[in-house]
Design a protein around this motif. Sequence first.
Motif, mmCIF file in Angstrom:
data_model
loop_
_atom_site.group_PDB
_atom_site.id
_atom_site.type_symbol
_atom_site.label_atom_id
_atom_site.label_comp_id
_atom_site.label_asym_id
_atom_site.label_seq_id
_atom_site.Cartn_x
_atom_site.Cartn_y
_atom_site.Cartn_z
ATOM 1 N N VAL A 37 -11.092 -6.098 -8.534
ATOM 2 C CA VAL A 37 -10.287 -5.388 -9.334
ATOM 3 C C VAL A 37 -8.911 -5.632 -9.507
ATOM 4 C CG1 VAL A 37 -9.603 -2.594 -10.168
ATOM 5 C CG2 VAL A 37 -11.286 -3.383 -9.190
ATOM 6 N N GLU A 38 -8.333 -5.879 -10.756
ATOM 7 C CA GLU A 38 -7.203 -6.688 -11.035
ATOM 8 C C GLU A 38 -6.344 -5.428 -11.660
ATOM 9 O OE1 GLU A 38 -6.941 -10.351 -13.018
ATOM 10 O OE2 GLU A 38 -8.958 -10.896 -12.832
ATOM 11 N N THR A 39 -4.636 -5.238 -11.104
ATOM 12 C CA THR A 39 -4.319 -3.547 -11.198
ATOM 13 C C THR A 39 -2.886 -4.861 -11.646
ATOM 14 O OG1 THR A 39 -3.591 -3.920 -9.103
ATOM 15 C CG2 THR A 39 -5.286 -2.340 -9.616
ATOM 16 N N GLU A 40 -2.307 -3.995 -12.116
ATOM 17 C CA GLU A 40 -0.540 -4.674 -12.812
ATOM 18 C C GLU A 40 0.474 -4.106 -10.869
ATOM 19 O OE1 GLU A 40 0.770 -1.457 -15.317
ATOM 20 O OE2 GLU A 40 -0.736 -1.845 -16.251
ATOM 21 N N LYS A 41 1.200 -4.911 -11.323
ATOM 22 C CA LYS A 41 2.463 -4.923 -10.229
ATOM 23 C C LYS A 41 3.039 -3.861 -9.350
ATOM 24 C CE LYS A 41 4.648 -9.227 -11.548
ATOM 25 N NZ LYS A 41 5.140 -9.966 -11.802
ATOM 26 N N ALA A 42 2.353 -3.484 -8.384
ATOM 27 C CA ALA A 42 3.203 -2.123 -7.704
ATOM 28 C C ALA A 42 4.499 -2.426 -7.814
ATOM 29 C CB ALA A 42 2.606 -2.769 -5.814
ATOM 30 N N GLU A 43 4.947 -1.522 -7.952
ATOM 31 C CA GLU A 43 6.273 -0.382 -7.461
ATOM 32 C C GLU A 43 6.702 -0.739 -7.175
ATOM 33 O OE1 GLU A 43 6.523 3.173 -7.870
ATOM 34 O OE2 GLU A 43 5.041 4.095 -9.748
ATOM 35 N N PRO A 44 8.193 -1.196 -6.709
ATOM 36 C CA PRO A 44 9.357 -2.243 -5.916
ATOM 37 C C PRO A 44 9.157 -0.659 -4.761
ATOM 38 C CG PRO A 44 10.375 -1.904 -7.919
ATOM 39 C CD PRO A 44 9.099 -1.681 -8.253
ATOM 40 N N VAL A 45 9.090 -1.243 -3.650
ATOM 41 C CA VAL A 45 9.352 -0.125 -2.360
ATOM 42 C C VAL A 45 10.390 0.803 -2.633
ATOM 43 C CG1 VAL A 45 9.537 -0.143 -0.160
ATOM 44 C CG2 VAL A 45 8.767 -2.346 -1.140
ATOM 45 N N GLU A 46 11.832 0.951 -3.088
ATOM 46 C CA GLU A 46 12.799 1.289 -3.006
ATOM 47 C C GLU A 46 11.980 2.962 -4.425
ATOM 48 O OE1 GLU A 46 15.408 1.467 -1.534
ATOM 49 O OE2 GLU A 46 15.063 -0.553 -0.926
ATOM 50 N N GLU A 47 11.032 2.622 -5.669
ATOM 51 C CA GLU A 47 10.557 3.502 -6.315
ATOM 52 C C GLU A 47 9.827 4.173 -5.855
ATOM 53 O OE1 GLU A 47 9.901 1.722 -10.250
ATOM 54 O OE2 GLU A 47 11.511 1.070 -10.135
ATOM 55 N N ARG A 48 8.584 3.873 -4.697
ATOM 56 C CA ARG A 48 8.250 4.613 -3.930
ATOM 57 C C ARG A 48 8.425 5.609 -3.097
ATOM 58 N NH1 ARG A 48 3.153 0.760 -2.444
ATOM 59 N NH2 ARG A 48 5.356 -0.532 -1.664
ATOM 60 N N LYS A 49 9.439 5.517 -2.640
ATOM 61 C CA LYS A 49 10.284 6.183 -1.433
ATOM 62 C C LYS A 49 10.978 7.684 -1.734
ATOM 63 C CE LYS A 49 11.552 2.275 1.630
ATOM 64 N NZ LYS A 49 12.439 1.706 1.992
ATOM 65 N N GLY A 50 10.761 8.273 -1.146
ATOM 66 C CA GLY A 50 10.808 9.579 -1.276
ATOM 67 C C GLY A 50 12.650 9.953 -0.864
ATOM 68 N N ILE A 51 13.456 11.073 -1.575
ATOM 69 C CA ILE A 51 14.755 11.316 -1.791
ATOM 70 C C ILE A 51 15.078 10.940 -0.060
ATOM 71 C CG2 ILE A 51 14.454 13.501 -1.362
ATOM 72 C CD1 ILE A 51 17.397 11.925 -2.927
ATOM 73 N N LEU A 52 14.689 11.611 0.545
ATOM 74 C CA LEU A 52 15.054 11.639 2.795
ATOM 75 C C LEU A 52 14.732 10.312 3.003
ATOM 76 C CD1 LEU A 52 13.048 14.613 3.922
ATOM 77 C CD2 LEU A 52 15.323 14.345 3.314
#
Length: 78
Positions: A37-52
């Motif tokens: 299964v080919e997926t689109e590029k993953a989100e950068p790590v900064e955007e996936r991290k929570g506010i804490l």
Amino acid sequence: MKRVIYLTALILTGTTTLISCRDTAEKETVIVKEVRVETEKAEPVEERKGILERTAQEVDKEVNKEVDKRIDEIGDDN
């Protein structure tokens, strides 16, 4: 008459016992296929991290700057 009833009950019990213990010849075969299964590029790590996590990183940067300043003030003992 008693003998006929006992004999019939014995035969029925015996056949039921022998038949019920047999394994069935029907077995299901499961086929597993691998699919890529080919997926689109993953989100950068900064955007996936929570506010804490993001806040903790900023605080760590601030603390590291202060520690570096203290080390520079103390100087090298060699």
